[in-house]
Design a protein around this motif. Structure first.
Motif, mmCIF file in Angstrom:
data_model
loop_
_atom_site.group_PDB
_atom_site.id
_atom_site.type_symbol
_atom_site.label_atom_id
_atom_site.label_comp_id
_atom_site.label_asym_id
_atom_site.label_seq_id
_atom_site.Cartn_x
_atom_site.Cartn_y
_atom_site.Cartn_z
ATOM 1 N N PRO A 1 93.796 92.954 150.133
ATOM 2 C CA PRO A 1 92.336 92.753 150.248
ATOM 3 C C PRO A 1 91.589 93.384 149.073
ATOM 4 N N PHE A 2 90.695 92.607 148.464
ATOM 5 C CA PHE A 2 89.878 93.069 147.351
ATOM 6 C C PHE A 2 88.401 93.054 147.737
ATOM 7 N N THR A 3 87.669 94.046 147.242
ATOM 8 C CA THR A 3 86.210 94.064 147.312
ATOM 9 C C THR A 3 85.688 94.260 145.894
ATOM 10 N N TRP A 4 84.673 93.488 145.513
ATOM 11 C CA TRP A 4 84.116 93.564 144.162
ATOM 12 C C TRP A 4 82.675 94.033 144.240
ATOM 13 N N ILE A 5 82.327 95.020 143.414
ATOM 14 C CA ILE A 5 80.987 95.605 143.427
ATOM 15 C C ILE A 5 80.441 95.640 142.006
ATOM 16 N N GLU A 6 79.246 95.098 141.824
ATOM 17 C CA GLU A 6 78.568 95.198 140.535
ATOM 18 C C GLU A 6 77.658 96.424 140.569
ATOM 19 N N SER A 7 78.053 97.457 139.820
ATOM 20 C CA SER A 7 77.291 98.700 139.805
ATOM 21 C C SER A 7 77.776 99.573 138.661
ATOM 22 N N SER A 8 76.945 100.528 138.276
ATOM 23 C CA SER A 8 77.364 101.554 137.338
ATOM 24 C C SER A 8 78.225 102.585 138.068
ATOM 25 N N ALA A 9 79.144 103.195 137.349
ATOM 26 C CA ALA A 9 80.057 104.163 137.975
ATOM 27 C C ALA A 9 79.363 105.447 138.391
ATOM 28 N N ASP A 10 78.129 105.647 137.961
ATOM 29 C CA ASP A 10 77.405 106.832 138.435
ATOM 30 C C ASP A 10 76.499 106.516 139.613
ATOM 31 N N ASP A 11 76.661 105.330 140.179
ATOM 32 C CA ASP A 11 75.939 104.981 141.408
ATOM 33 C C ASP A 11 76.933 104.436 142.425
ATOM 34 N N LEU A 12 77.447 105.323 143.250
ATOM 35 C CA LEU A 12 78.408 104.960 144.296
ATOM 36 C C LEU A 12 77.763 105.064 145.675
ATOM 37 N N THR A 13 76.441 104.966 145.731
ATOM 38 C CA THR A 13 75.714 105.178 146.980
ATOM 39 C C THR A 13 76.047 104.133 148.040
ATOM 40 N N MET A 14 76.571 102.993 147.634
ATOM 41 C CA MET A 14 76.912 101.951 148.608
ATOM 42 C C MET A 14 78.244 102.237 149.305
ATOM 43 N N LEU A 15 78.952 103.277 148.887
ATOM 44 C CA LEU A 15 80.267 103.585 149.428
ATOM 45 C C LEU A 15 80.189 104.784 150.366
ATOM 46 N N ASP A 16 80.984 104.739 151.426
ATOM 47 C CA ASP A 16 80.975 105.806 152.426
ATOM 48 C C ASP A 16 81.730 107.039 151.948
ATOM 49 N N ASP A 17 81.413 108.165 152.537
ATOM 50 C CA ASP A 17 82.168 109.394 152.287
ATOM 51 C C ASP A 17 83.624 109.196 152.709
ATOM 52 N N ASP A 18 84.520 109.860 152.002
ATOM 53 C CA ASP A 18 85.945 109.917 152.383
ATOM 54 C C ASP A 18 86.517 108.523 152.647
ATOM 55 N N SER A 19 86.289 107.601 151.737
ATOM 56 C CA SER A 19 86.723 106.218 151.984
ATOM 57 C C SER A 19 87.863 105.751 151.093
ATOM 58 N N PHE A 20 88.305 106.584 150.124
ATOM 59 C CA PHE A 20 89.370 106.156 149.215
ATOM 60 C C PHE A 20 90.411 107.262 149.049
ATOM 61 N N ASP A 21 91.670 106.817 149.019
ATOM 62 C CA ASP A 21 92.770 107.747 148.748
ATOM 63 C C ASP A 21 92.986 107.948 147.259
ATOM 64 N N ARG A 22 92.656 106.933 146.469
ATOM 65 C CA ARG A 22 92.834 106.992 145.028
ATOM 66 C C ARG A 22 91.595 106.402 144.342
ATOM 67 N N VAL A 23 91.174 107.054 143.275
ATOM 68 C CA VAL A 23 90.097 106.549 142.431
ATOM 69 C C VAL A 23 90.587 106.627 140.997
ATOM 70 N N MET A 24 90.303 105.605 140.200
ATOM 71 C CA MET A 24 90.689 105.670 138.795
ATOM 72 C C MET A 24 89.556 105.163 137.905
ATOM 73 N N ALA A 25 89.519 105.724 136.690
ATOM 74 C CA ALA A 25 88.545 105.332 135.670
ATOM 75 C C ALA A 25 89.294 105.331 134.344
ATOM 76 N N ASN A 26 89.598 104.156 133.842
ATOM 77 C CA ASN A 26 90.477 104.029 132.690
ATOM 78 C C ASN A 26 89.719 103.560 131.452
ATOM 79 N N TYR A 27 89.643 104.420 130.452
ATOM 80 C CA TYR A 27 89.059 104.077 129.149
ATOM 81 C C TYR A 27 87.637 103.533 129.265
ATOM 82 N N MET A 28 86.849 104.088 130.165
ATOM 83 C CA MET A 28 85.479 103.597 130.331
ATOM 84 C C MET A 28 84.444 104.700 130.546
#
Length: 303
Positions: free
Chosen positions: A121-148
């Motif tokens: 399952p994929f979810t796609w979000i158009e947003s800047s990486a400094d605005d994660l307000t649409m995401l719930d607390d404690d909702s991801f086991d892994r987060v990555m930011a590669n060369y950006m």
């Protein structure tokens, strides 16, 4: 597998002599509307890094292994781009979920098309990486930011957001370069700029200097209890100047010299710049058998 070591005293000396302290900085709007208005920059870099690498293990494989995936995690990719990394990572999350976030609609659409129809399952979000307000607390086991990360306007807000959405025991992987990565490309570029008597403000380092592998730990430690640096090396080797020139001119905007319109520089300037760079690259190929571009890169693993 033992990692190749391409570092030499000669490369260290070259970097000390030519890599400037000042680095380019570009607003996130420039990245969104110019660099990533389509996928050309990403496509060229990805093709070249795969086709011309000498490390038998790719950087993508290295990043995936850092994430310690079991196959069931919920993963957030900040600045997911065209989905190239996610395409390789997806089989490792067959029973997990993936959320791709990017502020550039064109590359986000490319990622959506690339992964369309896969069982994960994929979810796609158009947003800047400094605005994660649409995401719930404690909702991801892994987060990555590669060369950006160097394009993100508010790094402190970004890292605080990652800390909030990441579950206890999770891993945040931030991948970036050392300041002296690809020093050979900057060497031929700066020599050509000097030959053309180019403006002094073009002699700058990569934008990744904003948060490099040398400087990033201190910023990350303000938000994460443990920050571990894992380094990676590779060397691209070209026996024909043409693929390197595509990498240099399209993939890296002439080492950022053509990233934004400059009234001082017309197309003839860039034609002359490319001609001088190509001539020197060909000379080195003829002398050494190939032209090398050494990648000093790696990841911060934050918990």
């Amino acid at each position: 597998m033992t990692q190749p070591d391409f570092r030499t005293p000669e490369l260290d000396d070259l970097a000390q002599r030519i890599i400037p302290q000042e680095h380019f900085e570009f607003p996130t709007e420039t990245a969104r509307d110019r660099f990533f208005a389509d996928t050309r920059m990403l496509d060229v870099k990805q093709l070249v890094h795969n086709a011309f690498r000498t490390n038998p293990r790719s950087m993508v494989d290295h990043m995936i292994s850092n994430l310690e995936l079991t196959g069931t995690e919920d993963l957030l990719d900040l600045g997911c781009g065209n989905g190239f990394i996610l395409e390789h990572l997806r089989p490792h999350l067959a029973d997990g979920t993936i959320t791709g976030l990017d502020n550039a609609p064109a590359v986000l659409d490319a990622a959506r098309r690339r992964l369309h129809g896969t069982a994960t399952p994929f979810t796609w979000i158009e947003s800047s990486a400094d605005d994660l307000t649409m995401l719930d607390d404690d909702s991801f086991d892994r987060v990555m930011a590669n060369y950006m990360i160097h394009y993100v306007p508010d790094l402190e807000r970004c890292f605080a957001g990652v800390r909030r959405v990441m579950r206890p025991g999770g891993i945040f992987q931030l991948t970036t370069d050392r300041p002296d990565s690809m020093v050979e490309m900057y060497d031929v570029h700066f020599a050509a700029l000097r030959a053309l008597d180019a403006p002094a403000d073009l002699f700058k380092a990569t934008p990744k200097g904003r948060l490099s592998l040398e400087t990033g730990a201190a910023q990350l430690k303000r938000h994460f209890d443990r920050v571990k640096k894992v380094t990676w090396q590779d060397q691209l080797r070209f026996t024909d100047p043409l693929p390197f020139m595509e990498f240099y001119a399209t993939g890296h905007n002439h080492c950022c010299a053509s990233s934004v319109p400059d009234p001082r520089l017309d197309e003839s300037f860039y034609e002359n710049l490319r001609a001088l760079v190509e001539k020197e690259v060909k000379r080195r190929i003829d002398a050494n058998g190939y032209f090398a571009v050494t990648k000093f890169t790696g990841s911060f693993l934050c918990r």
